[in-house]
Design a protein around this motif. Structure first.
Motif, PDB file in Angstrom:
ATOM      1  N   THR A 306      12.626   7.396   1.631  1.00  0.00           N
ATOM      2  CA  THR A 306      12.076   8.428   0.760  1.00  0.00           C
ATOM      3  C   THR A 306      13.181   9.105  -0.051  1.00  0.00           C
ATOM      4  OG1 THR A 306      10.645   8.820   2.647  1.00  0.00           O
ATOM      5  CG2 THR A 306      10.370  10.265   0.762  1.00  0.00           C
ATOM      6  N   ASP A 400       5.108   3.169  -2.172  1.00  0.00           N
ATOM      7  CA  ASP A 400       5.629   3.267  -0.806  1.00  0.00           C
ATOM      8  C   ASP A 400       4.792   2.486   0.200  1.00  0.00           C
ATOM      9  OD1 ASP A 400       7.235   4.026   1.282  1.00  0.00           O
ATOM     10  OD2 ASP A 400       6.224   5.931   1.615  1.00  0.00           O
ATOM     11  N   GLU A 401       5.454   1.939   1.202  1.00  0.00           N
ATOM     12  CA  GLU A 401       4.797   1.288   2.347  1.00  0.00           C
ATOM     13  C   GLU A 401       3.712   0.340   1.882  1.00  0.00           C
ATOM     14  OE1 GLU A 401       6.052   1.868   5.152  1.00  0.00           O
ATOM     15  OE2 GLU A 401       6.618   3.956   5.402  1.00  0.00           O
TER      16      GLU A 401
HETATM   17 MG    MG Z   1       8.510   6.205   4.549  1.00  0.00          MG
END
Ligand code: MG
Ligand code: ADP
Length: 695
Positions: A306, A400-401
């Motif tokens: 992050t 993200d992810e």
């Molecule tokens: Mg993360």
């Protein structure tokens, strides 16, 4: 039978399929007979024999036949329908938490049924929760099938039996039509020794008599091989196409930002790791050119991705361009929103929020601020990429992810920039480490950065393998942990064919744990709950009101509750190691030593034993991923998301890694010599899923 191609033959041509059922199928991306034929089984079940009730062992899936002794509605913590079923050898209970009056009446005393399900320990002895069952006609012998029964992915309101019947009709049509249109030229099929398409489809839906139960993954299944090859080929062609298109576009060169980044770093309570610095420099170099970046950022759970994203975002913001940050779930997106606001607002940066649930007025305001450029960083879910969302000047997309989607599905998001406008740079972050060998062949088209170390001072989670026969001790352990102020997860990992069945299984587990842990507050979370309900449960767990959270694998990504220090994973042998690693990453976030108990079902195969041992001995995501590839030989029954990298219908990058070189050659030959076959292949294997992500 007309020679109308199966591709354009509507489902309503099948017996028993009307508009309502047609809609159900469309939810699964199935709109023609051909689509049905490509709807492949998840696994097979052995229904070739009937087990005597007395021989039905806990944890086993069995087919039973017998009479209903009695049926009654039970009022415990939760209302349920309980049927006592008997045969000449014994008694077993069937339990339904969801049932209708009609169902209750049909299961009357004396009725003969045949049912299939997993035997579990119930309130009063062995029970089967929500068995699949059929009422048998009186006085009539019903033969059992000769071959294994295919189990298909389904959706709510579409019963497995119905699905099977419809696919069986489609197979008959296939026989009459004389086969499917093969997109691969015969020369390619010959060169790479591929089995015929039509035969492959038949072989998969109707396993031969001597097929092993793991037929989908079997080394000896030429049909699965052929289809996996074709699917990998389609993905490769699709990736090439995007890569080519993307390289032709222009992106903004983001040259400013050095100062702001320094200023931001000073506000952090810790130093960046060397690895974070290295990776940030790689990204920065990309961002400064006018070719759109297409970079995959890998790093283990907790490695601090992050923060790297934040540094890249600052670079972009300083150059006067906007940033969009997308997370796959609302829970995760919200967590990001909190972090980025805390980091960026002191620097005078405006952070906006948008999800599917954002109310109209608020939404209008955010959209207006985006168009005007006032909102510089927008965080949210898929909603960020809907048509109405117009950016003033989008410079960077961070996803993200995103291991749940295929790479090209992410790439399709780039079109947000519009045809003649600048295309944004893209940074895709994944917490599923991809072994280097695999990254080379499967992701050859993507740039890749790796964070190779964790921040200092972490205590690795202690992992124990415990047999299900010691379940009572594990429950006791939870009681102790929770009584001393800690919190715990209990993860149900059943591979079921629909979210509904998974939810039901988790409900059953929660029910049984509640009755054993009367003094604890036991919460339940699964994919079928409404967002508000999920949030309520998560908040309750975060605040410590809920001691034990029973969950399906929905908690796999992003959930962060530092006080939770104990996790029980039920039937870990059914999951891929990458997914287990993700799950386990939910604990070990606080200051106390965390523990993960893998509660396996005996007997454990040699291979499963080795795989779980890897989990016990290592917490290094890359090592685990490599071992996973090595140990995951054929015959491993796993869900479709086992690798966590891409969702394939039949291919498995681990199992099929040896094919990748051939796939690469085939894709080059096809593009050069048979360009006309590229489109149909992409459409057949990826087509509708691309649109799905594009909405
Ligand atoms: Mg993360
Ligand atoms: P992930 O890579 O799993 O997304 P996060 O970015 O959520 O990991 O980071 C996990 C935790 O580590 C966060 O609480 C974050 O503040 C912290 N963190 C990140 N970088 C560092 C660092 N260099 N030193 C110490 N802690 C860090």
């Amino acid at each position: 039978m007309t020679t109308q191609s199966l591709e354009s033959l509507p489902l309503t041509r099948l017996k028993g399929v009307g508009p309502a059922l047609e809609r159900k199928f469309s939810q699964l991306g199935i709109s023609s007979i051909e689509d049905l034929l490509f709807h492949l089984p998840l696994r097979y079940e052995d229904r070739t024999r009937i087990t005597a009730i007395r021989q039905a062992r806990l944890g086993e899936f069995v087919q039973l036949e017998g009479q209903i002794g009695s049926t009654s509605v039970q009022f415990g913590r939760r209302r349920s329908l309980q049927c006592v079923m008997v045969d000449s050898t014994g008694i077993i209970h069937l339990r339904f938490f969801h049932f209708s009056a009609a169902q209750k009446n049909a299961l009357a005393e004396g009725v003969r049924i045949r049912c299939y399900g997993e035997v579990r320990r119930g309130r009063s002895g062995p029970e089967i929760y929500h068995p699949e069952y059929r009422i048998l006609k009186a006085g009539q012998e019903e033969p059992v099938p000769d071959t294994f029964t295919a189990v298909y992915p389904t959706t709510d309101g579409l019963q497995q039996g119905r699905m099977r019947g419809v696919i069986s009709q489609a197979l008959s049509l296939l026989d009459q039509a004389g086969g499917l249109k093969d997109c691969l030229p015969p020369e390619i099929t010959r060169q790479f020794k591929l089995f015929g398409l039509t035969e492959s489809i038949r072989l998969i839906h109707r396993p031969p008599l001597d097929a092993p139960l793991e037929w989908m993954n079997a080394d000896t299944n030429p049909g699965a091989k052929r289809l996996a090859f074709e699917e990998l080929l389609a993905h490769r062609l699709c990736m090439r196409r995007f890569k080519t298109l993307y390289a032709q576009r222009r992106a903004p060169a983001l040259t400013e930002g050095g100062e702001l980044v320094k200023q931001f770093e000073k506000t952090l309570p810790f130093e960046l790791t060397a690895s974070q610095r290295q990776v940030s420099a790689e990204i920065e170099a990309d961002l400064m050119t006018s070719t759109p970046m297409l970079r995959l950022l890998q790093g283990d759970v907790g490695s601090g991705k992050t923060l790297v994203a934040a540094l890249s975002a600052l670079k972009c913001l300083s150059s006067g361009f906007q940033v969009a940050l997308m997370a796959p779930t609302e829970i995760l997106a919200e967590q990001h929103c909190v972090s980025f606001r805390a980091w960026f607002e002191p620097l005078g940066i405006r952070v906006g929020w948008l999800s599917g649930k954002t109310r109209a007025a608020e939404r209008r305001q955010v959209l207006q601020e985006l168009t005007s450029g006032e909102c510089q960083l927008l965080i949210g879910t898929h909603a960020l990429f809907q048509d109405q969302v117009q950016y003033k000047s989008l410079g960077l997309i961070i996803v993200d992810e995103q291991h749940r989607f295929g790479v090209h599905q992410r790439l399709s998001l780039r079109d947000k920039g519009g045809k003649d406008r600048l295309s944004p740079h893209q940074l895709v972050m994944t917490a599923t480490p991809i072994p280097r060998t695999l990254a080379m062949s499967a992701y050859a088209d993507l740039e890749c950065s790796v964070i190779s170390e964790l921040p200092p001072g972490r205590t690795p989670v202690n992992t124990a393998l415990i047999s299900n026969s010691r379940r009572a001790q594990v429950t006791e352990r939870i009681l102790q942990a929770c009584n001393s102020g800690q919190q715990a997860y209990w993860v149900c990992t059943l591979i079921e064919e629909s979210e509904q069945l998974q939810a039901q299984a988790a409900e059953a587990t929660a029910e049984s744990l509640r009755s054993k842990l009367q003094n604890l507050k036991v919460g339940l979370i699964h994919g079928r709950m409404k967002t508000a309900e999920k949030q309520e449960i998560m908040t309750g767990f975060k605040q410590g009101d809920i001691h034990l959270l029973v969950a399906t694998t929905v908690i796999e990504v992003g959930v962060d509750v530092p006080n939770a220090s104990l996790m029980v994973i039920e039937n870990p042998e059914r999951l891929g190691l990458a997914q287990l690693h993700q799950l386990r990453g939910r604990v070990g976030r606080g200051s106390t030593q965390s523990h993960c108990i893998m509660l396996y079902q005996t007997p454990l195969s040699e291979n499963s034993k080795k795989r779980l041992t890897v989990m016990r001995e290592s917490t290094d995501g890359f090592f685990i991923a490599e071992q996973d590839l090595e140990l995951r030989g054929p015959g491993q029954v796993l869900g479709t998301q086992q690798t966590g990298l891409m969702t394939f219908r039949i291919a498995d990058i681990g199992r099929d890694s040896l094919m990748l070189d051939d796939v690469k050659r085939a894709s080059e030959e096809l593009s050069a010599r048979y360009p006309e076959s590229v489109d149909p292949l992409i459409r057949r294997w990826i087509g509708e899923r691309l649109e799905f992500v594009n909405v």
